[in-house]
Each structure stands twice: as C-alpha cells, then as structure tokens.
Scaffold this motif. Structure first.
Motif, short mmCIF file in Angstrom:
data_model
loop_
_atom_site.label_atom_id
_atom_site.label_comp_id
_atom_site.label_asym_id
_atom_site.label_seq_id
_atom_site.Cartn_x
_atom_site.Cartn_y
_atom_site.Cartn_z
N GLU A 75 21.76 17.42 9.20
CA GLU A 75 21.24 16.61 8.09
C GLU A 75 22.29 16.44 7.00
O GLU A 75 22.84 17.40 6.48
N LYS A 76 22.57 15.20 6.69
CA LYS A 76 23.43 14.80 5.56
C LYS A 76 24.72 15.61 5.43
O LYS A 76 24.96 16.23 4.38
N VAL A 136 20.94 8.65 11.87
CA VAL A 136 19.53 8.53 12.27
C VAL A 136 18.84 7.56 11.32
O VAL A 136 18.99 7.66 10.11
N ASP A 154 12.89 2.20 6.04
CA ASP A 154 13.78 1.54 7.00
C ASP A 154 13.04 0.36 7.61
O ASP A 154 12.19 0.52 8.49
N GLY A 190 20.75 11.85 8.69
CA GLY A 190 20.90 12.82 9.76
C GLY A 190 21.95 12.24 10.69
O GLY A 190 21.93 11.04 10.97
C1 G1P Z 1 15.53 10.84 6.14
C2 G1P Z 1 16.02 11.84 7.18
C3 G1P Z 1 17.43 11.49 7.62
C4 G1P Z 1 17.47 10.06 8.13
C5 G1P Z 1 16.93 9.10 7.06
C6 G1P Z 1 16.81 7.70 7.61
O1 G1P Z 1 16.31 11.02 4.97
O2 G1P Z 1 15.95 13.15 6.65
O3 G1P Z 1 17.84 12.38 8.65
O4 G1P Z 1 18.81 9.71 8.47
O5 G1P Z 1 15.63 9.51 6.61
O6 G1P Z 1 16.36 6.80 6.65
P1 G1P Z 1 15.89 10.40 3.53
O7 G1P Z 1 16.35 8.98 3.54
O8 G1P Z 1 14.40 10.53 3.43
O9 G1P Z 1 16.62 11.24 2.53
#
Ligand code: G1P
Length: 292
Positions: free
Chosen positions: A191-192, A204, A133, A172
């Motif tokens: 989550e998701k 998130v 991000d 999330g």
């Molecule tokens: C992770 C977190 C998720 C968040 C996201 C943001 O997911 O588990 O809650 O919203 O990062 O980039 P990932 O992108 O690693 O699957």
C-alpha cells in the motif's frame, strides 16, 4: 461460483472536495447529471451483481434516498406527464437488485470498511467497488471484464493500471509476473509505497473480486499505511494461500477523488451525452480559442 454481491465503501469524509462535501456525500457529486455512486452501481449491475451492500456513515443518508423510491417526486412527474423523467428516476435500481446498508462507525480504512460488511456475505466471493474511480470500460464495464476472468480462474482478481512512478504513494502497487496479455499473476502487493520501493508501476484501481478467505485475514490485519486497516495488507496475506490475478482492464479511468480528474471526467462524459454532446463541444471550442 457466481459473484452476486458487491460492497461499496462510502463512509469516507471526502475532505478533498470541501466545502462541497460538508453536507453532501462525495459519492453523490454528479458527473453531468448522474452521481458518481450510480456509475459505480451500474458497473456492478452490468457485471451481474444483484445485491448492493453500502458501507456508510451518519452523513450519507442521501445515498440511501437515491436508491430508494421517492413517492412524492414520482407522483408529481406522473401527474405532469413527464414520463421520460419518471423512467429515469424509476430505473436507477432495476428490478431484482436489492440494497443493504451497514454503518462504519469510525473511518478506520478500506480494510475495516470491507470487514463491516462481512455479516452480509456468506462463504462466497464478492466484489468491492470504489465510487471515486469512475471507469469507462467501453463495450464491457471494468467489473464485467474482471468477472469474465473470475469465471475462468475462480481466484481473486484486482483491477490495475499503469501509473506514473512518482504517483506510487497514492496507490496499492502490485508486484506481478509479466505475461503476454493483460492478466498477470500477482506475487506481492504493497500500500502506497515510496517510488523507490514500488515493486512495479501497476497501481490498483477501485475494483476487486475477492474470495471470502479475505475476511479472517482482515480480522487479523493491524493498522498499516496512514494508520488505517488496509485491504491491501490483507490481500498480501491472502497471497500466501491463494493465487490472485491483476487485470490491466481496457477502458479509461478517472480518479474522481482529484479535482482535476473530476473535471476531466465531466468533460469526457458531457462530450458523449446524447442531449449535450453537440452544444458542449461548441462551448469547449469557444473556451479553447480564448486560451492562449
Ligand atoms: C484505495 C486503496 C488503494 C487503491 C486506491 C484506488 O486508496 O487503499 O490501494 O490503489 O484506493 O483508488 P484510497 O484512494 O482510498 O486512499
């Protein structure tokens, strides 16, 4: 309490960018001329973080090398009088900022990655920064904005942004008490979720400030979404004992885990790059004219 430590979970395989990430960490992919991880570190340092904790895996040696000094390169630049480049190389890690590395032996999820760093965090609040991000916060970096909130509240803070309802399966998602401003108390987090089950359209993004009470909860967190130990699930458990706020930060976030958004970030950063901005905007115009 002051937050001085940040965890950077960088053990992921980066499969979405194969073959580029076969031998190179995805966090080392550049946006113009700087790797993603350096932008994440700069966000943290601007917010007052002085101890960087990288949770790595065997294929991530390049990250360690990037934040270490490179004697051969530096003496070569010195000999050739390339002082501007020397300064770029030397200022990657400012004085007073240190790095620590801990290995995550198997990819068991974000919650597990954070837990791997527990031994390096005493009983103190800390930040978690996901390099995927990339956030251009404008005058204040995203983590700086979150740090201001933490100084006021001394409670955990999570960065959120509005997402399209159909995208809930990538994030999330928080359930918040609506307020008149960008800071909203969280009353739930999942989550998701499937769009039908998402409690809001606030997703998130990868910036968290958490209290150390998260660690015992992480130890007790069982596998969740995607068969991984999710930070989100431990945060949901933390909500039963502590208040947590969501901050809808100001700025633009680029999801550099997605190829399209990675390209959007490259364009945005090239258009404001001191050496490239003018020529690159001309180039973009040329391309735009060819698109019918
Ligand atoms: C992770 C977190 C998720 C968040 C996201 C943001 O997911 O588990 O809650 O919203 O990062 O980039 P990932 O992108 O690693 O699957």
């Amino acid at each position: 309490m002051k937050v001085t430590k940040a965890i950077f979970p960088v053990a992921g395989l980066g499969t979405r960018f194969l073959p580029a990430t076969k031998a190179n960490p995805k966090e080392m992919m550049p946006i113009v001329d700087k790797p993603l991880i350096q932008y994440a570190v700069e966000d943290a340092i601007a917010a007052g973080i002085t101890e960087l904790i990288f949770v790595t895996s065997s294929s991530k040696r390049a990250i360690e090398d990037h934040f270490d000094s490179n004697f051969e390169l530096e003496s070569n630049l010195l000999e050739r009088g390339k002082f501007d480049l020397l300064e770029i190389v030397r200022s990657i890690l400012p004085n007073g900022v240190s790095c620590a590395y801990v290995r995550q032996k198997s990819p068991r999820g974000l919650g597990h990655a954070v837990l791997c760093a527990q031994q390096l965090i005493s009983n103190e609040p800390f930040a978690v920064v996901l390099a995927d991000d990339l956030i251009d916060g404008g005058k204040k970096t995203c983590l700086q904005q979150m740090m201001d909130v933490f100084q006021e509240t001394q409670s955990s803070v999570i960065a959120v942004e509005k997402i399209l309802p159909l995208a809930s399966k990538k994030y999330g998602i928080v359930d918040v008490i609506p307020t008149q401003n960008r800071l909203m108390p969280i009353r739930g987090i999942v989550e998701k979720p499937h769009p039908d089950q998402a409690p809001s359209n606030f997703g998130v993004v990868g910036r968290y400030i958490l209290t150390p009470a998260i660690f015992p909860l992480l130890q007790n967190t069982t596998v969740g979404s995607n068969n991984e130990i999710q930070l989100t699930d431990a945060i949901a458990a933390l909500l039963t004992t502590e208040s947590i706020n969501a901050l809808q930060f100001s700025g633009i976030r680029y999801d550099c885990g997605s190829k399209l958004d990675y390209l959007r970030a490259t364009i945005a950063y090239a258009l404001k790059h001191p050496e490239l901005a003018t020529d690159f905007s001309l180039l973009l115009r040329e391309f735009a004219e060819c698109i019918v």
